[in-house]
Design an enzyme around this catalytic site. Structure first.
Site, mmCIF file in Angstrom:
data_model
loop_
_atom_site.group_PDB
_atom_site.id
_atom_site.type_symbol
_atom_site.label_atom_id
_atom_site.label_comp_id
_atom_site.label_asym_id
_atom_site.label_seq_id
_atom_site.Cartn_x
_atom_site.Cartn_y
_atom_site.Cartn_z
ATOM 1 N N GLN A 262 5.774 27.627 -59.940
ATOM 2 C CA GLN A 262 4.649 27.972 -60.811
ATOM 3 C C GLN A 262 4.116 26.748 -61.546
ATOM 4 O O GLN A 262 2.919 26.654 -61.819
ATOM 5 C CB GLN A 262 5.067 29.064 -61.797
ATOM 6 C CG GLN A 262 5.396 30.389 -61.125
ATOM 7 C CD GLN A 262 4.281 30.876 -60.222
ATOM 8 O OE1 GLN A 262 3.187 31.193 -60.672
ATOM 9 N NE2 GLN A 262 4.557 30.939 -58.919
ATOM 10 N N HIS A 265 1.045 24.757 -60.126
ATOM 11 C CA HIS A 265 -0.334 25.226 -60.217
ATOM 12 C C HIS A 265 -1.203 24.282 -61.042
ATOM 13 O O HIS A 265 -2.336 23.978 -60.676
ATOM 14 C CB HIS A 265 -0.378 26.609 -60.874
ATOM 15 C CG HIS A 265 -0.150 27.738 -59.922
ATOM 16 N ND1 HIS A 265 -1.120 28.200 -59.063
ATOM 17 C CD2 HIS A 265 0.927 28.523 -59.708
ATOM 18 C CE1 HIS A 265 -0.648 29.208 -58.354
ATOM 19 N NE2 HIS A 265 0.598 29.416 -58.728
ATOM 20 N N GLU A 331 3.088 36.573 -67.892
ATOM 21 C CA GLU A 331 2.319 36.961 -66.705
ATOM 22 C C GLU A 331 3.276 37.418 -65.606
ATOM 23 O O GLU A 331 3.140 38.499 -65.049
ATOM 24 C CB GLU A 331 1.495 35.772 -66.237
ATOM 25 C CG GLU A 331 0.711 36.034 -64.952
ATOM 26 C CD GLU A 331 0.073 34.779 -64.400
ATOM 27 O OE1 GLU A 331 -0.874 34.915 -63.606
ATOM 28 O OE2 GLU A 331 0.532 33.663 -64.730
ATOM 29 N N HIS A 332 4.245 36.565 -65.280
ATOM 30 C CA HIS A 332 5.266 36.877 -64.279
ATOM 31 C C HIS A 332 6.633 36.880 -64.947
ATOM 32 O O HIS A 332 6.984 35.925 -65.634
ATOM 33 C CB HIS A 332 5.299 35.826 -63.163
ATOM 34 C CG HIS A 332 3.974 35.552 -62.516
ATOM 35 N ND1 HIS A 332 3.233 34.416 -62.778
ATOM 36 C CD2 HIS A 332 3.274 36.260 -61.609
ATOM 37 C CE1 HIS A 332 2.121 34.441 -62.064
ATOM 38 N NE2 HIS A 332 2.119 35.549 -61.341
ATOM 39 N N ASP A 365 2.527 36.477 -55.107
ATOM 40 C CA ASP A 365 1.310 35.681 -54.943
ATOM 41 C C ASP A 365 0.625 35.946 -53.611
ATOM 42 O O ASP A 365 -0.586 35.749 -53.493
ATOM 43 C CB ASP A 365 1.649 34.184 -55.037
ATOM 44 C CG ASP A 365 1.863 33.730 -56.467
ATOM 45 O OD1 ASP A 365 1.451 34.450 -57.386
ATOM 46 O OD2 ASP A 365 2.470 32.658 -56.660
ATOM 47 N N HIS A 424 -25.967 69.538 -86.003
ATOM 48 C CA HIS A 424 -25.043 69.746 -84.889
ATOM 49 C C HIS A 424 -24.784 71.239 -84.686
ATOM 50 O O HIS A 424 -24.828 71.752 -83.559
ATOM 51 C CB HIS A 424 -23.714 69.023 -85.160
ATOM 52 C CG HIS A 424 -23.751 67.540 -84.948
ATOM 53 N ND1 HIS A 424 -24.565 66.721 -85.670
ATOM 54 C CD2 HIS A 424 -23.044 66.739 -84.091
ATOM 55 C CE1 HIS A 424 -24.376 65.459 -85.275
ATOM 56 N NE2 HIS A 424 -23.449 65.457 -84.312
#
Length: 443
Positions: A262, A265, A331-332, A365, A424
Site C-alpha cells: 500500500q 501507491h 480504509e483497509h 484491489d 395542513h
C-alpha cells in the site's frame, strides 16, 4: 517506521483519535488548493483544464474529449492476459454489486393505505480514475460496474492525460472503459477534473453530472468536498491507508509485504501496524526494511513509511487494539489474529475488512469481487465504500384511498394545529367537503 507505544495507558475516545497517525497538514493544504482549482474550472472551463494539464501533466494541445478511435485502438492493443483479468474482475464485481440493489418493497399500513419503497438510479454519473504514479484500470471497473448495475444511463469518465502517450489517457484505462461500453471519456486529471464533472464544460460537450465518484490523492478527495452540495459524491477516497492488527501468531514477512504494497501507491499513503506483541513489531520492522529496499518504488515507499501517517502501534491487549482500530477507521483493515473470523465482528469501523493471512488488500484491489473505492481519513466511522447504493436514491410512493385518509384525518388536523400550520389540516379536510362547503359523502 516510527513506533507509538500506548501500553499502560487507558485512553478516552478523544485521546484515541488524537493518537491516530494522520498527515493532517497535507490534507488541510490540499483542501485549500483544490477549492481554488475547482473555482477556476467553474469560471474558465476548458482554458483552465488545459493550463492545469500543462502545469501538472506536462501536456499541451491534446484532445481533452477522447475520440472514439482512441478507445478502439486501446482495446485492440490490450495485452490478452490483462484483458482476461479485467473481464474476470468485471464479472466478479458485477456479481457482488448486484447483491447491493434492493428490490422494491410495499408496506400495507392498513386497508387502502400503502407505502412503496423503491430505489431510483441517478441519471448521470462522473467517475474519476487516477493516472499519476500508477495506472488504475481496476478503478474503471470499480466505478463503472456498480453504476451500471444500479441502472445509471449516462456515465462520463475522466483520467489524466499522459505525456508519454502524447496527451492521451493511458491506453489500459481507455481499454477498460471500452470493455465496459463507456464512450464518453475525458483526458483531464486531479481536482480540475472533479470540478469539470460537477459543473460541466460547454466547449467540450461535457454536461454536469449528478454524482462524482472515484479514488485519487488528497487533492482529488478535497475537490469532492469542494463540490459537495452541487453534486453527490462518494466518500473521500484519498491517499490509501492500510491498518493491520496482528497478535503473536502473525507472519512478520507477510505483514511487511502488505504494508509495503500500500505504501507504493503514493508518498502520502498510510501504513500502520497495531499489535500486542513487541516481538512481532520488531520482526515486522526488520522485514519491512528488507522488503521495501527490494521493491521497484523503493523511494516512494520509504517516504510513505517514514511519514507521520505511518507507524507501528504497541497496545496492551486485544480490546485496546480493537478500540484503536475503530477510532482510526481505516480504509483497509487486515486481521492477522488467531481468532480473526470471530474477532471481525468487533471491528466495526473500516472501509473493508480482510480476514486472515490469505486475504491481503491486493486481493480486494483486483479480483475479490468487492469494491476498492473506500473511505479514507477516518470517514469509515460513518461512510461506506463505493457500491451500487452510491448511485441509488431511496424514494417512497404513498398511496391512500378516501377511507384510509379518513382514518387519519383528525390526527392530521390535531398535529397541524399543534404546529401552528392549520393549512395542513385544512388541505385534508377539504377532501371530505363538497364544492361550495357542503359535507361530502362517506366518513
Amino acid at each position: 517506521m516510527r513506533t507509538i507505544d500506548l501500553r499502560g495507558r487507558t485512553l478516552s475516545p478523544a485521546e484515541l483519535l488524537a493518537a491516530v497517525p494522520r498527515a493532517t497538514e497535507a490534507r488541510a493544504a490540499a483542501l485549500h488548493a483544490a477549492a481554488e482549482i475547482v473555482d477556476d474550472v467553474r469560471a474558465r472551463g476548458e482554458a483552465s483544464l488545459r493550463e492545469q494539464a500543462e502545469r501538472f501533466d506536462r501536456v499541451a494541445g491534446h484532445a481533452v474529449r477522447v475520440p472514439a478511435a482512441h478507445i478502439a485502438e486501446a482495446i485492440d492493443g490490450l495485452d490478452p492476459q490483462v484483458r482476461a483479468a479485467l473481464e474476470e474482475s468485471i464479472r466478479r464485481v458485477r456479481q457482488a454489486s448486484a447483491a447491493q440493489v434492493p428490490a422494491p418493497r410495499v408496506t400495507e399500513i392498513g386497508p387502502g393505505a400503502r407505502v412503496t419503497q423503491r430505489w431510483q438510479p441517478v441519471s448521470r454519473v462522473g467517475v474519476y480514475v487516477p493516472g499519476g504514479k500508477a495506472v488504475y484500470p481496476s478503478s474503471v471497473v470499480m466505478n463503472v460496474v456498480p453504476a451500471q448495475v444500479a441502472g445509471v444511463g449516462s456515465i462520463a469518465l475522466a483520467s489524466p492525460p499522459q505525456a508519454e502517450f502524447d496527451g492521451r489517457v493511458h491506453p489500459t484505462i481507455l481499454a477498460a472503459a471500452g470493455l465496459l461500453g463507456v464512450t464518453e471519456v475525458y483526458a483531464m486529471g486531479g481536482a480540475g477534473a472533479i470540478g469539470a464533472l460537477a459543473y460541466g464544460v460547454a466547449s467540450l460537450g461535457l454536461d454536469p453530472v449528478d454524482v462524482v465518484t472515484g479514488p485519487g490523492n488528497n487533492f482529488v478527495a478535497a475537490a469532492k468536498r469542494a463540490v459537495a452540495g452541487v453534486v453527490g459524491t462518494d466518500s473521500e477516497a484519498g491517499a490509501t491507508e492500510i491498518l493491520i492488527v496482528a497478535d503473536e501468531s502473525g507472519d512478520a514477512r507477510l505483514i511487511a509485504y502488505d504494508l509495503v504494497s500500500q505504501a507504493e501507491h503514493d508518498e502520502q499513503a498510510s501504513a500502520v501496524l497495531v499489535t500486542t506483541s513487541a516481538e512481532l513489531a520488531a520482526a515486522v520492522e526488520r522485514e519491512v526494511a528488507e522488503v521495501a529496499a527490494a521493491t521497484r518504488h523503493r523511494e516512494r515507499v520509504a517516504t510513505a513509511l517514514a511519514g507521520e501517517q505511518s507507524a507501528i502501534v504497541l497496545v496492551d491487549d486485544a480490546a485496546a487494539a480493537e478500540a484503536f482500530s475503530n477510532a482510526y477507521a481505516p480504509e483497509h483493515l487486515e486481521l492477522h489474529l488467531v481468532d480473526a473470523p470471530a474477532a471481525a465482528a468487533r471491528y466495526t469501523s473500516a472501509g473493508a475488512l480482510f480476514i486472515g493471512p490469505y486475504a491481503p488488500v491486493s486481493l480486494g484491489d483486483y479480483l475479490s469481487g468487492s469494491n476498492h473505492v473506500l473511505p479514507t481519513g477516518g470517514q469509515a466511522r460513518y461512510a461506506a465504500g463505493l457500491g451500487a447504493a452510491t448511485f441509488l436514491r431511496p424514494q417512497q410512493l404513498i398511496e391512500y384511498d378516501r377511507e384510509a385518509l379518513a382514518q387519519v384525518r383528525d390526527g392530521i388536523v390535531a398535529l397541524s394545529a399543534s404546529e401552528a400550520l392549520p393549512a395542513h389540516g385544512e388541505a385534508v379536510v377539504a377532501r371530505f367537503t363538497a364544492p361550495g362547503g357542503a359535507a361530502g359523502g362517506g366518513a
